[in-house]
Design a protein around this motif. Structure first.
Motif, PDB file in Angstrom:
ATOM      1  N   GLY A   9       0.962  -1.170   0.078  1.00  0.00           N
ATOM      2  CA  GLY A   9       0.136   0.000  -0.140  1.00  0.00           C
ATOM      3  C   GLY A   9       0.783   1.300   0.015  1.00  0.00           C
ATOM      4  N   ALA A  10       2.076   1.080  -0.073  1.00  0.00           N
ATOM      5  CA  ALA A  10       2.798   2.271   0.021  1.00  0.00           C
ATOM      6  C   ALA A  10       2.655   3.238  -0.814  1.00  0.00           C
ATOM      7  N   ALA A  11       2.700   2.997  -2.145  1.00  0.00           N
ATOM      8  CA  ALA A  11       2.334   3.905  -3.222  1.00  0.00           C
ATOM      9  C   ALA A  11       1.109   4.669  -2.883  1.00  0.00           C
ATOM     10  N   ALA A  12       0.179   4.055  -2.630  1.00  0.00           N
ATOM     11  CA  ALA A  12      -1.028   4.766  -2.597  1.00  0.00           C
ATOM     12  C   ALA A  12      -1.299   5.626  -1.310  1.00  0.00           C
ATOM     13  N   SER A  13      -0.375   5.154  -0.309  1.00  0.00           N
ATOM     14  CA  SER A  13      -0.435   6.090   0.886  1.00  0.00           C
ATOM     15  C   SER A  13       0.464   7.132   0.908  1.00  0.00           C
ATOM     16  N   ARG A  14       1.373   7.412  -0.168  1.00  0.00           N
ATOM     17  CA  ARG A  14       2.413   8.210  -0.109  1.00  0.00           C
ATOM     18  C   ARG A  14       2.103   9.553   0.254  1.00  0.00           C
ATOM     19  N   ALA A  15       0.943   9.964   0.194  1.00  0.00           N
ATOM     20  CA  ALA A  15       0.427  11.274   0.227  1.00  0.00           C
ATOM     21  C   ALA A  15       0.682  11.604   1.739  1.00  0.00           C
ATOM     22  N   SER A  16       0.617  10.576   2.704  1.00  0.00           N
ATOM     23  CA  SER A  16       0.467  11.191   4.051  1.00  0.00           C
ATOM     24  C   SER A  16       1.058   9.815   4.927  1.00  0.00           C
ATOM     25  N   GLN A  17       2.220   9.597   5.019  1.00  0.00           N
ATOM     26  CA  GLN A  17       3.030   8.295   5.589  1.00  0.00           C
ATOM     27  C   GLN A  17       3.918   8.827   6.752  1.00  0.00           C
ATOM     28  N   PRO A  18       3.665   9.185   7.812  1.00  0.00           N
ATOM     29  CA  PRO A  18       4.293   9.573   8.951  1.00  0.00           C
ATOM     30  C   PRO A  18       5.321   8.453   9.391  1.00  0.00           C
ATOM     31  N   ALA A  19       6.393   9.042   9.847  1.00  0.00           N
ATOM     32  CA  ALA A  19       7.745   8.256  10.605  1.00  0.00           C
ATOM     33  C   ALA A  19       8.139   8.719  11.707  1.00  0.00           C
ATOM     34  N   ALA A  20       8.168   8.208  12.751  1.00  0.00           N
ATOM     35  CA  ALA A  20       8.653   8.681  13.960  1.00  0.00           C
ATOM     36  C   ALA A  20       9.766   7.793  14.387  1.00  0.00           C
ATOM     37  N   LEU A  21      11.124   8.506  14.557  1.00  0.00           N
ATOM     38  CA  LEU A  21      12.389   7.926  14.889  1.00  0.00           C
ATOM     39  C   LEU A  21      12.466   7.985  16.555  1.00  0.00           C
ATOM     40  N   VAL A  22      12.653   7.144  17.365  1.00  0.00           N
ATOM     41  CA  VAL A  22      12.800   7.209  18.745  1.00  0.00           C
ATOM     42  C   VAL A  22      14.248   6.591  19.052  1.00  0.00           C
ATOM     43  N   TRP A  23      14.899   7.422  19.741  1.00  0.00           N
ATOM     44  CA  TRP A  23      16.268   7.369  19.865  1.00  0.00           C
ATOM     45  C   TRP A  23      16.482   7.142  21.484  1.00  0.00           C
ATOM     46  N   PHE A  24      16.736   5.809  21.623  1.00  0.00           N
ATOM     47  CA  PHE A  24      17.217   5.384  22.930  1.00  0.00           C
ATOM     48  C   PHE A  24      18.515   5.764  23.380  1.00  0.00           C
ATOM     49  N   ARG A  25      18.867   6.107  24.518  1.00  0.00           N
ATOM     50  CA  ARG A  25      20.171   6.388  24.952  1.00  0.00           C
ATOM     51  C   ARG A  25      20.607   5.815  26.639  1.00  0.00           C
ATOM     52  N   SER A  26      20.669   6.725  27.382  1.00  0.00           N
ATOM     53  CA  SER A  26      20.456   6.157  28.687  1.00  0.00           C
ATOM     54  C   SER A  26      19.337   6.003  29.413  1.00  0.00           C
ATOM     55  N   ASP A  27      18.317   5.243  28.575  1.00  0.00           N
ATOM     56  CA  ASP A  27      17.120   5.203  29.002  1.00  0.00           C
ATOM     57  C   ASP A  27      16.309   4.081  28.307  1.00  0.00           C
ATOM     58  N   LEU A  28      17.026   2.943  28.875  1.00  0.00           N
ATOM     59  CA  LEU A  28      16.767   1.633  28.236  1.00  0.00           C
ATOM     60  C   LEU A  28      15.477   0.893  28.667  1.00  0.00           C
ATOM     61  N   ARG A  29      14.142   1.434  28.564  1.00  0.00           N
ATOM     62  CA  ARG A  29      12.961   0.969  29.474  1.00  0.00           C
ATOM     63  C   ARG A  29      11.713   1.296  28.089  1.00  0.00           C
ATOM     64  N   VAL A  30      10.599   0.911  28.354  1.00  0.00           N
ATOM     65  CA  VAL A  30       9.543   1.173  27.509  1.00  0.00           C
ATOM     66  C   VAL A  30       8.605   1.868  28.370  1.00  0.00           C
ATOM     67  N   THR A  31       8.662   1.563  29.882  1.00  0.00           N
ATOM     68  CA  THR A  31       7.722   2.264  30.715  1.00  0.00           C
ATOM     69  C   THR A  31       8.264   3.652  31.218  1.00  0.00           C
ATOM     70  N   ASP A  32       7.528   4.720  31.269  1.00  0.00           N
ATOM     71  CA  ASP A  32       7.907   5.988  31.808  1.00  0.00           C
ATOM     72  C   ASP A  32       9.006   6.462  30.858  1.00  0.00           C
ATOM     73  N   HIS A  33       8.593   6.403  29.293  1.00  0.00           N
ATOM     74  CA  HIS A  33       9.348   6.739  28.371  1.00  0.00           C
ATOM     75  C   HIS A  33       8.791   7.675  27.542  1.00  0.00           C
ATOM     76  N   GLU A  34       8.751   8.866  28.103  1.00  0.00           N
ATOM     77  CA  GLU A  34       7.929   9.831  27.275  1.00  0.00           C
ATOM     78  C   GLU A  34       8.138   9.876  25.696  1.00  0.00           C
ATOM     79  N   PRO A  35       9.515   9.676  25.059  1.00  0.00           N
ATOM     80  CA  PRO A  35       9.505   9.944  23.715  1.00  0.00           C
ATOM     81  C   PRO A  35       8.901   8.622  22.917  1.00  0.00           C
ATOM     82  N   LEU A  36       8.782   7.415  23.563  1.00  0.00           N
ATOM     83  CA  LEU A  36       8.319   6.425  23.037  1.00  0.00           C
ATOM     84  C   LEU A  36       6.718   6.598  22.957  1.00  0.00           C
ATOM     85  N   PHE A  37       6.393   7.110  24.216  1.00  0.00           N
ATOM     86  CA  PHE A  37       4.835   7.241  24.490  1.00  0.00           C
ATOM     87  C   PHE A  37       4.379   8.301  23.523  1.00  0.00           C
TER      88      PHE A  37
END
Ligand code: FAD
Length: 720
Positions: A9-37
């Motif tokens: 479906g990539a070509a069809a949805s090309r008009a609006s396809q967002p990507a979010a990069l989440v950079w983990f550093r000294s915060d190796l968790r998924v709970t209380d991780h505001e950037p990931l949330f």
């Protein structure tokens, strides 16, 4: 061959396809991780607006630069400070374990951890290229900001590389930074730190508030357009300067800071972990993590970004190049510890004597925390046999002891790597506090105030307030009070307040304390003495308590807070050796290294910090008090293991010759013992003290030393 990415479906949805990069550093968790949330929430919103193919790309970069020595620092008397890696093997092992655990958590959420060894700015460029090839039309980078000039500088480089890569692909992009390092959020401190938008830092505040923090936000207000945010690499150091400027209003004395925040600042509740996209709890307030599309995963595999995490420590240094290999050799020569003989990452093998026998990771952190506090697991399984008090019960007293796993919380490494956030610790402590409050209410009859007690307990459990059970007009009131000796969890919260102080003070002072004399007005004479420094590192000072702590540190990456204070005091105050050598050795070796805590504690103990108190530790007295049975000495200084009673193990130079002979102890002047050992290849001897133990100055207890030397010269070396 790379598979075509983007899916059907990539070509069809090309008009609006967002990507979010989440950079983990000294915060190796998924709970209380505001950037990931927030990243997951953004993408969920985009999908609800009929934008498809949302990509969430969690990534971590093992920065090869950290495996090499720190450049450009001159030591007292000239020369670079130490040729050892910033990230030594103990730290590296825990970091790799933390990443492996994070990858498992992300996989459980239907995602994965993209990773690479190299530089994060290079990795972010590759990820942008992959996302663009997958048909992404809009990019966002989310990450926590990390205290410390170096970390802030890397942040600037990553933001610049991200902006440049996005521009090269003609994609609109934004950078979102968040604060998660402390218990008390900067916006909640009882001092006004934040900036009006007109501060001219080039960021575009788009939120509802008219002010914001430099280089950080806990909400949309810190969002900046990456193509115009001014983070172009030419403004490196900008954020550090801004932090210094804004934190200048903070008190420089720890107790002033701590008491004020504990009395007046709220603690925010932790962010819940986001959920799996197919999880049944769709009513949950957690946003769903978009699964990593198979086509993207295949491309990432081809690009070498989804490979197994390494477990062999030596190979990681080898992959970082000759400088890193040479630095590792320097560390081995300095410590006498051979990296190849250390347990590989994720092997769950630990030195039986280690006070930190844990594998890193968010789950393990939660297990340790809940075990220590005596809390039940969510499935109702109690980790400790019923009827036994939890380890935290004696914390008010035991936390100062130098030996044992449960005497103190042993949370520092989990906190340093971010497998646990201070807010998560706080939330768990509040569960204990609420239960305690309810019990106390019941015991006092709870007449008429049952509802109030329940309310207060609820408030406490919500993290709204600390606890003091007091009756005011029949009402239970929750408020902070300073801990007494009998307290347990209040001390733990107090220590988290100390941790916050060091972080904020580091932001306030920048690199200033790294000057040799720190901020003290009359810097003492500091010296370089490589031989004596090497003896200190290898636990050969002739002061058994100090030597045990240093040997424990080299072998395991951990020694107690009491031990650290004593060894630091000996190096800086008694030996007068450039304290920054100790700081850099700790940086490389401490499993729980945190740049703010390390610098702040060293400056305090070397007497170069802002704190007016100037303490010198009498290490023998301290050892007798905090290792009264000489357990630590027996574990780490086997030459003295048979010397009894414990008082003699702490000060073998006072032992009568017959006691030494009975215990097989050979006391030698260091040079003599080291030379004999080099010749014969056998140990079994122990040095006379390098300083006078009574005064912690001078060359050693002359009279006793002479007597002992006479006696010792009559004894051959044990294995000779
Ligand atoms: C010279 C020196 C260097 C140090 N370097 C570091 C470091 O790099 N990283 C680090 O986390 N701690 C450092 N400390 C502080 C302290 O020694 C460790 O935090 C503590 O020993 C960790 O063990 P624990 O988790 O059982 O702590 P506990 O005593 O049970 O305390 C609970 C938590 O409170 C925090 N805390 C307690 N005391 C301090 C303190 N003095 N400074 C900052 N935080 C504190 C830690 O997060 C700790 O995990 C240093 C101390 C000295 C004297």
């Amino acid at each position: 061959m790379a598979a075509p990415i983007g899916g059907k479906g990539a070509a069809a949805s090309r008009a609006s396809q967002p990507a979010a990069l989440v950079w983990f550093r000294s915060d190796l968790r998924v709970t209380d991780h505001e950037p990931l949330f927030r990243a997951a929430a953004d993408l969920q919103l985009a999908q609800s607006l009929e934008q498809h193919g949302a990509l969430l790309l969690p990534f971590f970069c093992l920065d090869s630069r950290e495996l090499t020595p720190r450049a450009g620092e001159a030591a007292a008397g000239g020369g670079t400070i130490l040729g050892i890696p910033q990230l030594g093997p103990h730290r590296l092992r825990l970091l790799l374990e933390g990443c492996a655990s994070l990858r498992t958590s992300l996989q459980q959420l239907g995602s994965n951890l993209l990773w690479q060894q190299g530089s994060p700015e290079a990795l972010v460029g590759r990820l942008v290229a992959l996302a663009a090839a997958a048909g992404t039309t809009r990019l966002a980078l989310h990450h926590h900001t990390q205290p410390g000039a170096e970390a802030l500088e890397v942040e600037g480089k990553v933001a610049a590389a991200f902006a440049a890569a996005a521009a090269a692909h003609g994609l609109p992009a934004s950078v979102h930074t968040y604060w998660g390092a402390t218990l008390y959020h900067p916006e909640d401190l009882p001092w006004q730190l934040w900036l009006p938008d007109s501060d001219g830092d080039g960021s575009t505040g788009t939120g509802s508030t008219s002010s914001r923090l430099p280089g950080t936000s806990s909400s949309r207000s810190g969002t900046s357009d990456a193509s115009s945010n001014g983070v172009d690499g030419s403004r490196e150091g900008f954020q550090q300067e801004k932090w210094q400027q804004r934190c200048s209003c903070l008190p420089g004395v720890m107790s002033d800071f701590r008491k004020a925040v504990q009395a007046h600042a709220p603690v925010r509740p932790p962010f819940p972990a986001p959920r799996h996209a197919e999880s049944s709890s769709s009513s949950s307030s957690s946003p769903a993590v978009p699964p990593l599309p198979a086509s993207f995963a295949a491309a990432a595999v081809d690009a070498g970004l989804l490979g197994s995490l390494p477990t062999n420590l030596c190979r990681v240094y080898a992959a970082a190049g000759d400088e890193a290999v040479a630095a590792l050799s320097s560390w081995e020569a300095l410590t006498g510890v051979v990296c190849a003989e250390l347990a590989p990452a994720c092997s769950a093998q630990h030195d039986g004597r280690s006070a930190l026998p844990f594998t890193m990771g968010e789950q393990q952190a939660q297990l340790r925390l809940r075990y220590y506090l005596g809390l039940e697991e969510s499935d109702g399984h109690r980790l400790r046999a019923a009827g036994h008090p939890p380890p935290i019960a004696g914390y008010g007293q035991s936390r100062m002891q130098a030996f044992g796993v449960d005497h103190s919380a042993k949370l520092s490494a989990f906190l340093a790597l971010g497998c646990l956030s201070p807010r998560m610790v706080h939330a768990a402590v509040m569960e204990v506090a609420a239960a305690e409050l309810a019990r106390e209410q019941q015991a006092t009859g709870g007449s008429g105030s049952g509802g109030a007690a329940a309310d207060a307990a609820h408030e406490v459990a919500d993290g709204v307030a600390e606890v003091k059970l007091s009756e005011r007009q029949g009402q239970a009131v929750a408020e902070w009070r300073e801990p007494t000796a009998a307290d347990s969890w209040r001390w733990l919260l107090m220590h988290l307040g100390i941790r916050d102080f060091f972080i904020y003070n580091h932001l306030k002072q920048g690199p200033a304390p790294m000057r040799l004399g720190g901020s003290s007005r009359t810097p003492p004479e500091w010296r370089q003495d490589p031989e004596l420094f090497g003896r200190w590192v290898q636990g050969q000072t002739g002061l058994p308590f100090v030597d045990a702590c240093m040997r424990e540190l080299a072998a395991t990456g951990y020694t107690s807070n009491r031990g650290r204070q004593n060894v630091a005091s000996l190096l800086a105050k008694a030996l007068r050796i450039d304290w920054r050598l100790g700081l850099r050795y700790f940086e490389s070796t401490l499993a729980d290294h945190d740049c703010s805590a390390n610098l702040g504690n060293w400056a305090y103990n070397a007497g170069t910090g802002a704190d007016p108190r100037d303490r010198t530790f009498k290490t023998v007295t301290q050892g007798l008090r905090y290792d009264p049975d000489a357990c630590l000495i027996r574990a780490w200084v086997p030459q003295l293991a048979a010397l009894t009673p414990p008082e003699l193990a702490h000060q073998p130079w006072t032992a009568p010759p017959e006691a030494l002979a009975a215990a097989g102890v050979q006391l030698r002047p260091w040079q003599q013992g080291a030379a004999a050992e080099a010749e014969s290849g056998t140990g079994g001897w122990y040095p006379f003290p390098a300083v006078d133990p009574a005064t912690q100055t001078g060359k050693g207890p002359k009279k006793q030393q002479q007597q002992q030397q006479q006696a010792a010269s009559a004894q051959p070396l044990a294995q000779e």
